[in-house]
Design a protein around this motif. Structure first.
Motif, PDB file in Angstrom:
ATOM      1  N   SER A  58     -52.871  -7.449 -33.429  1.00  0.00           N
ATOM      2  CA  SER A  58     -54.171  -7.283 -34.084  1.00  0.00           C
ATOM      3  C   SER A  58     -55.057  -6.300 -33.328  1.00  0.00           C
ATOM      4  O   SER A  58     -55.745  -5.481 -33.939  1.00  0.00           O
ATOM      5  N   ALA A  59     -55.064  -6.401 -32.009  1.00  0.00           N
ATOM      6  CA  ALA A  59     -55.880  -5.481 -31.205  1.00  0.00           C
ATOM      7  C   ALA A  59     -55.432  -4.045 -31.446  1.00  0.00           C
ATOM      8  O   ALA A  59     -56.262  -3.141 -31.615  1.00  0.00           O
ATOM      9  N   LEU A  60     -54.125  -3.839 -31.492  1.00  0.00           N
ATOM     10  CA  LEU A  60     -53.608  -2.498 -31.747  1.00  0.00           C
ATOM     11  C   LEU A  60     -53.956  -2.043 -33.166  1.00  0.00           C
ATOM     12  O   LEU A  60     -54.378  -0.900 -33.373  1.00  0.00           O
ATOM     13  N   ARG A  61     -53.799  -2.923 -34.126  1.00  0.00           N
ATOM     14  CA  ARG A  61     -54.076  -2.576 -35.535  1.00  0.00           C
ATOM     15  C   ARG A  61     -55.545  -2.237 -35.730  1.00  0.00           C
ATOM     16  O   ARG A  61     -55.893  -1.295 -36.443  1.00  0.00           O
ATOM     17  N   SER A  70     -54.113   1.420 -24.150  1.00  0.00           N
ATOM     18  CA  SER A  70     -53.513   1.292 -22.827  1.00  0.00           C
ATOM     19  C   SER A  70     -53.331  -0.189 -22.521  1.00  0.00           C
ATOM     20  O   SER A  70     -54.069  -1.035 -23.057  1.00  0.00           O
ATOM     21  N   PRO A  71     -52.399  -0.531 -21.654  1.00  0.00           N
ATOM     22  CA  PRO A  71     -52.279  -1.929 -21.233  1.00  0.00           C
ATOM     23  C   PRO A  71     -53.581  -2.467 -20.638  1.00  0.00           C
ATOM     24  O   PRO A  71     -53.921  -3.633 -20.850  1.00  0.00           O
ATOM     25  N   THR A  72     -54.323  -1.626 -19.942  1.00  0.00           N
ATOM     26  CA  THR A  72     -55.597  -2.057 -19.354  1.00  0.00           C
ATOM     27  C   THR A  72     -56.580  -2.481 -20.442  1.00  0.00           C
ATOM     28  O   THR A  72     -57.258  -3.513 -20.312  1.00  0.00           O
ATOM     29  N   ARG A  73     -56.655  -1.724 -21.523  1.00  0.00           N
ATOM     30  CA  ARG A  73     -57.532  -2.096 -22.646  1.00  0.00           C
ATOM     31  C   ARG A  73     -57.067  -3.396 -23.276  1.00  0.00           C
ATOM     32  O   ARG A  73     -57.875  -4.251 -23.639  1.00  0.00           O
ATOM     33  N   LEU A  74     -55.755  -3.553 -23.421  1.00  0.00           N
ATOM     34  CA  LEU A  74     -55.218  -4.790 -23.993  1.00  0.00           C
ATOM     35  C   LEU A  74     -55.540  -5.984 -23.098  1.00  0.00           C
ATOM     36  O   LEU A  74     -55.909  -7.045 -23.582  1.00  0.00           O
ATOM     37  N   ILE A  75     -55.406  -5.792 -21.799  1.00  0.00           N
ATOM     38  CA  ILE A  75     -55.739  -6.859 -20.843  1.00  0.00           C
ATOM     39  C   ILE A  75     -57.199  -7.267 -21.014  1.00  0.00           C
ATOM     40  O   ILE A  75     -57.528  -8.451 -21.053  1.00  0.00           O
ATOM     41  N   GLY A  76     -58.083  -6.281 -21.154  1.00  0.00           N
ATOM     42  CA  GLY A  76     -59.506  -6.560 -21.342  1.00  0.00           C
ATOM     43  C   GLY A  76     -59.775  -7.329 -22.629  1.00  0.00           C
ATOM     44  O   GLY A  76     -60.594  -8.235 -22.653  1.00  0.00           O
ATOM     45  N   GLU A  77     -59.075  -6.981 -23.685  1.00  0.00           N
ATOM     46  CA  GLU A  77     -59.282  -7.670 -24.966  1.00  0.00           C
ATOM     47  C   GLU A  77     -58.683  -9.070 -24.958  1.00  0.00           C
ATOM     48  O   GLU A  77     -59.219  -9.976 -25.579  1.00  0.00           O
ATOM     49  N   MET A  78     -57.562  -9.249 -24.281  1.00  0.00           N
ATOM     50  CA  MET A  78     -56.867 -10.538 -24.292  1.00  0.00           C
ATOM     51  C   MET A  78     -57.317 -11.453 -23.161  1.00  0.00           C
ATOM     52  O   MET A  78     -57.030 -12.640 -23.181  1.00  0.00           O
ATOM     53  N   MET A  79     -57.963 -10.862 -22.138  1.00  0.00           N
ATOM     54  CA  MET A  79     -58.395 -11.620 -20.961  1.00  0.00           C
ATOM     55  C   MET A  79     -57.225 -12.364 -20.314  1.00  0.00           C
ATOM     56  O   MET A  79     -57.268 -13.577 -20.115  1.00  0.00           O
ATOM     57  N   VAL A  80     -56.155 -11.613 -20.036  1.00  0.00           N
ATOM     58  CA  VAL A  80     -54.985 -12.153 -19.339  1.00  0.00           C
ATOM     59  C   VAL A  80     -54.705 -11.272 -18.132  1.00  0.00           C
ATOM     60  O   VAL A  80     -55.272 -10.195 -17.994  1.00  0.00           O
ATOM     61  N   THR A  81     -53.790 -11.718 -17.277  1.00  0.00           N
ATOM     62  CA  THR A  81     -53.430 -10.931 -16.103  1.00  0.00           C
ATOM     63  C   THR A  81     -52.527  -9.773 -16.501  1.00  0.00           C
ATOM     64  O   THR A  81     -51.918  -9.777 -17.583  1.00  0.00           O
ATOM     65  N   SER A  82     -52.412  -8.805 -15.606  1.00  0.00           N
ATOM     66  CA  SER A  82     -51.546  -7.655 -15.894  1.00  0.00           C
ATOM     67  C   SER A  82     -50.091  -8.094 -16.018  1.00  0.00           C
ATOM     68  O   SER A  82     -49.349  -7.570 -16.860  1.00  0.00           O
TER      69      SER A  82
END
Length: 165
Positions: A58-61, A70-82
């Motif tokens: 969903s975040a990508l869509r 970027s994985p960093t943006r995804l981490i920020g949106e999901m609030m999970v560890t790298s």
């Protein structure tokens, strides 16, 4: 009268010294959240997805063409560890729903891109979810939905500011 009314009434009887009025709202919110969570899990299961997978897709869509972050943006949106995000991306790559590409703006960076199969997967799951969510809200009038949206926004905005601190 619903179950929350019965619980609140019992507490008022047993503990008249306490103001249990927050339970009238928050116990209902909690119960609704559990029902929604159950419904979402069932919907995503119907589409071969887990909640976390739907969240990443969903975040990508939502990011718009070319549906990559970027994985960093995804981490920020999901609030999970790298490490958690790397594992999730690996699993989504294996499923054929995302692919990794070099980031042209950062030689060492990578971008995670939604594949056509991933786009179809998230679009189908979202469409079914929205039908279900409309059914869950069917007893409310349009003005009630707008008012509830406004009130919940006020409450959640306070939590969002707390999360940023």
């Amino acid at each position: 009268m619903d179950e929350v009314d019965r619980i609140v009434s019992a507490w008022r009887h047993e503990r008249p010294d306490l103001d249990v009025s927050p339970m009238e709202i928050l116990s209902r919110v909690s119960r609704l959240a559990k029902q929604l969570d159950k419904a979402r899990k069932a919907t995503f299961h119907n589409h071969g997805l887990e909640v976390w997978a739907f969240d990443v897709l969903s975040a990508l869509r939502r990011s718009g063409e070319p549906y990559q972050l970027s994985p960093t943006r995804l981490i920020g949106e999901m609030m999970v560890t790298s490490g958690t995000m790397t594992n999730r991306i690996d699993r989504l790559v294996s499923a054929g729903w995302v692919s990794r590409h070099p980031d042209p703006a950062d030689r060492r960076g990578v971008l995670v891109r939604l594949t056509e199969a991933g786009k179809q997967k998230v679009d189908d799951a979202l469409a079914e979810l929205l039908v279900l969510e409309r059914e869950l809200l069917a007893d409310l009038t349009a003005p009630q939905k707008r008012r509830l949206t406004e009130l919940l926004r006020v409450l959640s905005t306070g939590f969002e500011h707390d999360d940023e601190a």
